[in-house]
Enzyme design. Structure first.
Site, PDB file in Angstrom:
ATOM      1  N   ASP A 141       0.817  -1.233   0.000  1.00 45.55           N
ATOM      2  CA  ASP A 141       0.000   0.000   0.000  1.00 45.55           C
ATOM      3  C   ASP A 141       0.845   1.274   0.000  1.00 45.55           C
ATOM      4  OD1 ASP A 141      -2.204  -1.726   0.308  1.00 45.55           O
ATOM      5  OD2 ASP A 141      -1.979  -1.677   2.482  1.00 45.55           O
ATOM      6  N   LYS A 165       2.394   2.024  -4.995  1.00 45.43           N
ATOM      7  CA  LYS A 165       3.119   1.481  -6.160  1.00 45.43           C
ATOM      8  C   LYS A 165       2.284   1.591  -7.432  1.00 45.43           C
ATOM      9  CE  LYS A 165       3.696  -2.573  -4.241  1.00 45.43           C
ATOM     10  NZ  LYS A 165       3.131  -2.306  -2.908  1.00 45.43           N
ATOM     11  N   GLY A 171      -3.880  -4.789  -4.228  1.00 45.78           N
ATOM     12  CA  GLY A 171      -4.886  -3.857  -4.726  1.00 45.78           C
ATOM     13  C   GLY A 171      -4.167  -2.604  -5.152  1.00 45.78           C
ATOM     14  N   HIS A 172      -3.953  -2.466  -6.442  1.00 44.77           N
ATOM     15  CA  HIS A 172      -3.207  -1.309  -6.929  1.00 44.77           C
ATOM     16  C   HIS A 172      -4.186  -0.253  -7.447  1.00 44.77           C
ATOM     17  CE1 HIS A 172       0.736  -3.782  -7.324  1.00 44.77           C
ATOM     18  NE2 HIS A 172       0.369  -3.544  -6.095  1.00 44.77           N
ATOM     19  N   GLN A 182       2.652  -6.127  -2.665  1.00 38.57           N
ATOM     20  CA  GLN A 182       2.981  -6.115  -1.233  1.00 38.57           C
ATOM     21  C   GLN A 182       4.291  -5.340  -0.999  1.00 38.57           C
ATOM     22  OE1 GLN A 182       2.127  -9.663  -2.440  1.00 38.57           O
ATOM     23  NE2 GLN A 182       0.115  -8.751  -2.316  1.00 38.57           N
TER      24      GLN A 182
HETATM   25  P1  IMP Z   1      -2.130 -12.711   2.576  1.00 41.41           P
HETATM   26  O1  IMP Z   1      -1.199 -12.174   1.553  1.00 41.41           O
HETATM   27  O2  IMP Z   1      -3.584 -12.591   2.183  1.00 41.41           O
HETATM   28  O3  IMP Z   1      -1.762 -14.093   3.011  1.00 41.41           O
HETATM   29  O4  IMP Z   1      -1.990 -11.799   3.895  1.00 41.41           O
HETATM   30  C1  IMP Z   1      -0.806 -11.778   4.681  1.00 41.41           C
HETATM   31  C2  IMP Z   1      -0.522 -10.393   5.213  1.00 41.41           C
HETATM   32  O5  IMP Z   1      -0.158  -9.542   4.146  1.00 41.41           O
HETATM   33  C3  IMP Z   1      -1.728  -9.703   5.875  1.00 41.41           C
HETATM   34  O6  IMP Z   1      -1.226  -8.885   6.912  1.00 41.41           O
HETATM   35  C4  IMP Z   1      -2.288  -8.848   4.768  1.00 41.41           C
HETATM   36  O7  IMP Z   1      -3.035  -7.759   5.256  1.00 41.41           O
HETATM   37  C5  IMP Z   1      -1.030  -8.419   4.077  1.00 41.41           C
HETATM   38  N1  IMP Z   1      -1.186  -8.092   2.650  1.00 41.41           N
HETATM   39  C6  IMP Z   1      -1.276  -8.954   1.627  1.00 41.41           C
HETATM   40  N2  IMP Z   1      -1.363  -8.287   0.459  1.00 41.41           N
HETATM   41  C7  IMP Z   1      -1.286  -6.996   0.759  1.00 41.41           C
HETATM   42  C8  IMP Z   1      -1.270  -5.804  -0.042  1.00 41.41           C
HETATM   43  O8  IMP Z   1      -1.301  -5.825  -1.276  1.00 41.41           O
HETATM   44  N3  IMP Z   1      -1.172  -4.637   0.641  1.00 41.41           N
HETATM   45  C9  IMP Z   1      -1.067  -4.593   1.993  1.00 41.41           C
HETATM   46  N4  IMP Z   1      -1.072  -5.664   2.767  1.00 41.41           N
HETATM   47  C10 IMP Z   1      -1.184  -6.854   2.155  1.00 41.41           C
END
Ligand code: IMP
Length: 409
Positions: A14, A17, A41-42, A203
């Protein structure tokens, strides 16, 4: 000349990017994603129209770019098709000419989503099935898109436990089939033709499976190494690595956040910055800029330069803090470590800077920023020991200040 640029998150995702990739994509030929899935989520804002992309690379909003979804991703077929449909409904062209998906990417099955929802609550995941799908990949019991193509080989067999054989699933995969190609061959051919490639990270470094705050991480390599394994190219093909960092810190989900603000200042930043998850809508936790964390990202990713985003959100604060150390058991730690014992029990050591009141709307050059905003940027640059090449002061493409042209295409 810069041919290929990687864009990597320096914090917990977040960082903005999406906007920067969209900005750089204008001059790129190819935009390629290499990790994660629809946990990302871009958010991209063009002329008052906001588009949130979860799986499709951000180059799709520009005409004539090739967008690649690499083998390193995990793909929910239904979500991919919905995203294609949504873009088409907005009048954006999405065809196998401008969107290509690796056959080696693993499929997120319904059982993965169910398992993520049931077993991973304590981690605060996005519940999209990401972790369980990667688990099956590593356990060698997963299902790749290519396995569907070779359906005589795999789909007709009974060996995949929990595989949905429903007609809907099968028809989703049939609709994706035209987009599936050998992306490793494709991207290397494009590299040989000197095409300009933008590698789109998802991420951030602190959510990386190896370098993040384990176990509060995602299940892929969000750091620069993920590009090589997630697309099938060698490291020498990455000319410049840009790290994207927010002017403060945010985190969605659980896990340590040493600079977390649980006061009115945190609430103000959350509101001004609209800090709610683009994928899940969850409120993001807020903290001051953590120089230790970001310096660690500089090192882990061999960053060349930094893109500092959402500076405008800090307007109107009397004081702004930067974390320059962690106090742990009466010792001051100056280097970041992802040891959760330290991160959960340390007290941040801050440096305090004066804020600025001016709204940053309409500013076109670094020189025109308020003096204290310039001082803040310069101090971060000093602490990071690499240049800040872009400062973003709003969601629109024209709210982007270029400080150093050599890190652009
Ligand atoms: P997962 O990727 O759904 O397994 O989540 C693992 C951790 O990464 C959690 O804390 C999510 O909130 C975080 N997370 C996963 N994708 C994103 C992203 O694109 N932005 C921010 N946090 C993310």
């Amino acid at each position: 000349m810069t041919k290929n640029i990687a864009v990597i998150g320096m914090q917990f995702g977040d960082e903005g990017k999406g906007k920067i990739i969209d900005f750089l994509a204008e001059k790129a030929d190819v935009v390629a994603r290499f990790n994660g899935g629809n946990n990302a989520g871009h958010t991209i804002k063009v002329n008052d129209e906001t588009t949130i992309l979860h799986l499709i690379p951000s180059g799709i909003l520009h005409k004539g770019k090739i967008n690649i979804i690499g083998n390193g991703l995990v793909i929910d077929p239904k979500v991919l098709l919905e995203e294609i449909e949504k873009l088409r409904n907005k009048g954006i062209k999405v065809t196998p000419d401008n969107l290509v998906v690796s056959g080696n990417a693993h499929i997120i099955l319904e059982k993965h989503i169910k398992e993520d929802k049931e077993k991973n609550k304590h981690l605060g995941t996005t519940a999209r099935g990401i972790g369980p799908a990667y688990t099956d990949k590593v356990a060698r019991s997963g299902m790749r898109l290519i396995d569907y193509i070779n359906k005589n080989n795999v789909l007709e067999k009974q060996s995949f436990s929990g595989r949905r054989k429903s007609e809907a699933f099968s028809s989703d995969l049939k609709n994706i089939k035209p987009f599936i190609k050998n992306t490793t061959l494709l991207i290397n051919n494009l590299l040989n033709k000197n095409k300009k490639i933008l590698f789109e990270g998802a991420q951030g470094t602190l959510l990386d499976i190896d370098f993040g705050t384990y176990p509060y991480v995602t299940s892929s390599n969000a750091t620069v190494g993920g590009i090589c394994t997630g697309l099938g190219i060698g490291p020498k093909k990455i000319d410049k690595v840009l790290g994207v960092a927010k002017a403060y810190t945010t985190r969605v989900g659980n896990g340590p956040l040493p600079t977390e603000l649980k006061d009115e200042v945190g609430k103000k930043i959350q509101k001004t910055g609209n800090e709610f998850g683009a994928t899940t809508g969850r409120p993001r936790r807020i903290g001051w800029f953590d120089a230790l964390m970001c310096k660690y990202s500089v090192i882990v990713n061999s960053l060349d330069a930094i893109v500092l985003t959402k500076l405008d959100v800090l307007s109107g604060l009397e004081k702004i803090k930067i974390c320059i150390g962690y106090k742990h058991k009466n010792k001051i730690i100056k280097n970041f470590s992802n040891n959760s014992e330290i991160l959960e029990n340390c007290e941040p050591v801050y440096e305090e800077l004066n804020g600025w009141n001016e709204n940053l709307d309409g500013i076109k050059n670094f020189e025109d920023l308020p003096e204290n905003a310039k001082k803040y940027i310069k101090r971060i640059e000093e602490l990071m020991e690499i240049p800040i090449s872009i400062v973003s002061i709003g969601p629109e493409r024209n709210q982007t200040l270029i400080l150093k042209k050599e890190f652009l295409f």
